[in-house]
Design an enzyme around this catalytic site. Structure first.
Site, PDB file in Angstrom:
ATOM      1  N   ASP A 221       0.860  -1.192   0.000  1.00  0.00           N
ATOM      2  CA  ASP A 221       0.000   0.000   0.000  1.00  0.00           C
ATOM      3  C   ASP A 221       0.895   1.240   0.000  1.00  0.00           C
ATOM      4  O   ASP A 221       2.052   1.202  -0.437  1.00  0.00           O
ATOM      5  CB  ASP A 221      -0.953  -0.051   1.215  1.00  0.00           C
ATOM      6  CG  ASP A 221      -2.240   0.719   0.992  1.00  0.00           C
ATOM      7  OD1 ASP A 221      -2.236   1.943   1.182  1.00  0.00           O
ATOM      8  OD2 ASP A 221      -3.260   0.104   0.617  1.00  0.00           O
ATOM      9  N   ASP A 222       0.390   2.340   0.505  1.00  0.00           N
ATOM     10  CA  ASP A 222       1.102   3.618   0.475  1.00  0.00           C
ATOM     11  C   ASP A 222       2.421   3.543   1.238  1.00  0.00           C
ATOM     12  O   ASP A 222       2.522   2.872   2.267  1.00  0.00           O
ATOM     13  CB  ASP A 222       0.188   4.670   1.132  1.00  0.00           C
ATOM     14  CG  ASP A 222       0.453   6.061   0.617  1.00  0.00           C
ATOM     15  OD1 ASP A 222       1.362   6.230  -0.198  1.00  0.00           O
ATOM     16  OD2 ASP A 222      -0.286   6.979   1.034  1.00  0.00           O
ATOM     17  N   LYS A 294      -3.866  -0.731  -6.703  1.00  0.00           N
ATOM     18  CA  LYS A 294      -4.911  -0.017  -5.948  1.00  0.00           C
ATOM     19  C   LYS A 294      -4.703   1.469  -6.235  1.00  0.00           C
ATOM     20  O   LYS A 294      -3.618   2.014  -5.971  1.00  0.00           O
ATOM     21  CB  LYS A 294      -4.763  -0.323  -4.453  1.00  0.00           C
ATOM     22  CG  LYS A 294      -5.660   0.507  -3.551  1.00  0.00           C
ATOM     23  CD  LYS A 294      -5.534   0.015  -2.112  1.00  0.00           C
ATOM     24  CE  LYS A 294      -6.127   0.980  -1.108  1.00  0.00           C
ATOM     25  NZ  LYS A 294      -5.902   0.548   0.287  1.00  0.00           N
ATOM     26  N   ASP A 296      -5.884   5.190  -5.576  1.00  0.00           N
ATOM     27  CA  ASP A 296      -6.573   5.826  -4.459  1.00  0.00           C
ATOM     28  C   ASP A 296      -6.835   7.305  -4.761  1.00  0.00           C
ATOM     29  O   ASP A 296      -5.899   8.081  -4.949  1.00  0.00           O
ATOM     30  CB  ASP A 296      -5.665   5.666  -3.227  1.00  0.00           C
ATOM     31  CG  ASP A 296      -6.382   5.942  -1.941  1.00  0.00           C
ATOM     32  OD1 ASP A 296      -7.498   6.483  -1.976  1.00  0.00           O
ATOM     33  OD2 ASP A 296      -5.797   5.624  -0.882  1.00  0.00           O
ATOM     34  N   GLY A 335     -16.609   4.774  -1.856  1.00  0.00           N
ATOM     35  CA  GLY A 335     -18.059   4.745  -2.026  1.00  0.00           C
ATOM     36  C   GLY A 335     -18.606   5.944  -2.788  1.00  0.00           C
ATOM     37  O   GLY A 335     -19.818   6.155  -2.831  1.00  0.00           O
ATOM     38  N   ARG A 352     -14.111   0.642  -4.332  1.00  0.00           N
ATOM     39  CA  ARG A 352     -14.234   0.796  -2.881  1.00  0.00           C
ATOM     40  C   ARG A 352     -15.637   1.313  -2.575  1.00  0.00           C
ATOM     41  O   ARG A 352     -16.024   2.369  -3.047  1.00  0.00           O
ATOM     42  CB  ARG A 352     -13.210   1.791  -2.376  1.00  0.00           C
ATOM     43  CG  ARG A 352     -12.042   1.156  -1.673  1.00  0.00           C
ATOM     44  CD  ARG A 352     -12.360   0.484  -0.374  1.00  0.00           C
ATOM     45  NE  ARG A 352     -12.293   1.448   0.686  1.00  0.00           N
ATOM     46  CZ  ARG A 352     -11.158   1.872   1.223  1.00  0.00           C
ATOM     47  NH1 ARG A 352      -9.993   1.417   0.852  1.00  0.00           N
ATOM     48  NH2 ARG A 352     -11.198   2.751   2.184  1.00  0.00           N
ATOM     49  N   ASP A 356     -12.617   4.208   5.055  1.00  0.00           N
ATOM     50  CA  ASP A 356     -11.629   3.274   5.613  1.00  0.00           C
ATOM     51  C   ASP A 356     -12.164   2.522   6.828  1.00  0.00           C
ATOM     52  O   ASP A 356     -12.793   3.114   7.707  1.00  0.00           O
ATOM     53  CB  ASP A 356     -10.370   4.031   6.042  1.00  0.00           C
ATOM     54  CG  ASP A 356      -9.525   4.443   4.854  1.00  0.00           C
ATOM     55  OD1 ASP A 356     -10.004   4.333   3.715  1.00  0.00           O
ATOM     56  OD2 ASP A 356      -8.385   4.878   5.082  1.00  0.00           O
TER      57      ASP A 356
HETATM   58  C1  GLA Z   1      -6.626   5.812   2.015  1.00  0.00           C
HETATM   59  C2  GLA Z   1      -7.129   4.427   1.671  1.00  0.00           C
HETATM   60  C3  GLA Z   1      -6.496   3.428   2.604  1.00  0.00           C
HETATM   61  C4  GLA Z   1      -4.981   3.502   2.478  1.00  0.00           C
HETATM   62  C5  GLA Z   1      -4.491   4.912   2.741  1.00  0.00           C
HETATM   63  C6  GLA Z   1      -3.023   5.081   2.394  1.00  0.00           C
HETATM   64  O1  GLA Z   1      -7.054   6.235   3.272  1.00  0.00           O
HETATM   65  O2  GLA Z   1      -8.527   4.367   1.729  1.00  0.00           O
HETATM   66  O3  GLA Z   1      -6.950   2.123   2.320  1.00  0.00           O
HETATM   67  O4  GLA Z   1      -4.617   3.083   1.190  1.00  0.00           O
HETATM   68  O5  GLA Z   1      -5.209   5.867   1.955  1.00  0.00           O
HETATM   69  O6  GLA Z   1      -2.556   6.368   2.632  1.00  0.00           O
END
Ligand code: GLA
Length: 533
Positions: A221-222, A294, A296, A335, A352, A356
């Site tokens: 992820d990030d 993913k 975002d 969403g 999504r 979160d």
């Molecule tokens: C958003 C996404 C999370 C994650 C963070 C990373 O909040 O919804 O799932 O990927 O960014 O910074």
């Protein structure tokens, strides 16, 4: 004479103080540390004061950058108007601080803090910052921020707008015929993730039996991003010295590697996004051997409106196709913007459907039980992402984690574990690798489950399966044991049906009329029902 001097000094003092504070030029970089459930975090204020005393700049926090669009000093008081972003919504809030000697005492602006959201959004108070940060009073001092690999702050007022493609319908990429299963680094590690941890998690995925149970994707992820070289190519930061070698390692285990980016200039964590570099990034991912992206929304909300979202996602959808590699495409837009409807046409495999998740019963239940409305879009190749699993992260009971997995399986959500696979307990492993529940999630028919009845704190959900069976989940959201009933007629079955309990892994025989069971607080009975005519 002496008393006259004293009077004069006292009379002059407040005025002199005010003058001193008013002329305070706060321009420069101010650094504050905060403690949070995620460890020590840093808030940085990059401030500029113009000739008229107006302050602008950026608040840089653990959840990205927030432009400071206005501000002033009055006496020893500082007022800053900060534009925060939370799950695609921008809002302005004014924070106040006090100048105390060389310090600036201030409470940071938190994204979405304290505000509720519409249906499908995160629970009230669950802005990106989360409750743990909400009212922290911090002391900032002039200084140099801790070095990090985050992107430089972006001046959105002068950011050149990139062109978006004309919206069109992309054909399916043929991937993700069943909901993707795997692991993602965010829930457990946030941005503290590196090559070694990813390799160890890949090892654990195999040694714990997760791979055999169907978990395939190891998703970073990030926090992996760094900067661009002179040709604009994205470079992973030194925590990921060789992405290609990492992909090769993960592939050698029979697993696949996923990565993360944003259509905006920066990610939610403030790292480099793909804005204006979509094709180049897709090509890098393909060269490295990436199998899942993913993508975002985050800072894209500072550039575009929700109406532009389809085109922005299509831009990367097309870039991924052009890269020549099969890459599962996961839209992460919390969403928003009816992505369930148009997402597959923009090249997506998942959207999504919520904000979160957090590792609590309240967050999980709020998200999970609101997902019945995704069923109208769900189909093979297109899945509702109710966010990564929190199973095993410690904030819920074992019974609640069973409910979590059951709900996600009923919805047909991706099963992306979010715990530390290297150290999970046998009980958690058993939940995550429950083959009967996984079969419900992975059923080839690809229909989403829905609530078919609700009484007080109890809910019954049903999901049709490819062989004509139904998966049925009888949930108890209440605080005490409940009796829950299901009539076979409610799922269109006749007098008799065979029942298998998917947590006990045993047949309960043929049952007439319907099924009744006691379910503990926050618990579930998950069954598979076969028609017996
Ligand atoms: C958003 C996404 C999370 C994650 C963070 C990373 O909040 O919804 O799932 O990927 O960014 O910074």
């Amino acid at each position: 004479m002496r008393s006259l001097i004293i009077v004069l000094v006292f009379a002059a003092l407040p005025c002199a103080q005010t003058l001193r504070a008013q002329s305070q030029d706060l321009s420069g970089t101010w650094v504050a540390k905060s403690t949070s459930p995620m460890g020590e975090m840093e808030f940085v204020y990059e401030l500029r004061t113009d000739a008229k005393g107006k302050i602008t700049g950026t608040q840089r926090g653990p959840f990205g950058d927030s432009p400071i669009v206005d501000g002033k000093v009055t006496g020893d008081k500082v007022e800053l108007t900060v534009e925060t972003e939370s799950f695609g919504s921008l809002s302005k809030s004014t924070i106040t601080g006090t100048i105390v000697g060389e310090e600036l005492h201030i409470t940071p602006a938190m994204p979405g803090g304290g505000r509720g959201r519409g249906p499908g959004g995160p629970p009230p108070g669950a802005g990106r910052g989360g409750p743990g940060f909400m009212s922290q009073h911090l002391i900032a001092r002039r200084g140099i921020p801790t070095p990090s690999y985050r992107a430089a702050s972006v001046n959105y007022a002068s950011l050149p707008k990139i062109a978006l493609p004309a919206v069109k319908d992309l054909p399916s990429n043929g991937l993700a015929k069943t909901p993707p299963m795997g692991w993602n680094s965010w829930n457990k590690f946030h941005t503290k993730i590196d090559d070694r941890t990813v390799r160890e998690v890949a090892d654990a995925m195999v040694s714990t039996g997760m791979k055999d149970a169907g978990y395939l994707y190891v998703n970073i992820d990030d926090g992996w991003e760094w900067k661009r070289d002179e040709t604009g190519k994205i470079l992973p930061n030194p925590n990921f010295p060789d992405m290609k070698a990492l992909a090769a390692y993960v592939h050698s285990k029979g697993l696949k590697l996923g990565i993360y980016s944003s259509p905006g200039p920066t990610t939610c964590g403030g790292y480099e996004g793909s804005y204006g570099h979509e094709e180049q990034d897709a090509k890098s991912y393909a060269d490295w051997g990436i199998d899942y992206l993913k993508y975002d929304w985050c800072s894209a909300s500072r550039v575009w409106k929700d109406e532009d979202m389809r085109a922005a996602y299509q831009k990367m959808g097309e870039a991924l196709r052009k890269s020549g590699r099969d890459i599962v495409y996961s839209l992460c837009q919390y969403g928003r913007a009816n992505a369930g409807e148009w997402g597959p046409l923009a090249g997506g495999n998942l959207w999504r459907s919520t904000g979160d998740i957090r590792d609590s019963w309240q967050s999980m239940a709020q998200i999970g039980f609101s997902q019945g409305n995704t069923a109208r879009f769900t189909r093979p190749g297109w899945w509702p992402d109710a966010d990564m699993l929190e199973v095993g992260n410690g904030g819920m009971t074992v019974e609640e984690y069973r409910t979590h997995l059951s709900l996600w399986a009923m919805i047909g959500a991706p099963l992306i574990a979010g715990n530390d696979l290297r150290s999970m307990t046998p009980q958690i492993r058993e939940i995550l690798t429950n083959e009967d529940a996984i079969a419900v999630d992975q059923d080839a028919l690809g229909k989403g489950g829905q609530r078919i009845s609700q009484q007080g704190d109890t809910e019954v959900w049903a999901k049709p399966l490819s062989n004509g069976d139904y998966a049925v989940a009888l949930f108890n959201r209440g605080e005490s044991e409940a009796d829950i009933w299901l009539k076979w007629s409610a799922i269109g079955f006749g007098a008799k049906a065979a029942v298998r309990d998917l947590w006990l892994h045993q047949s309960l025989g043929t049952v007439e009329d319907g099924f009744q069971t006691k379910v503990g607080p926050h618990g579930v009975a998950l069954i598979r029902v076969t028609k017996q005519y």
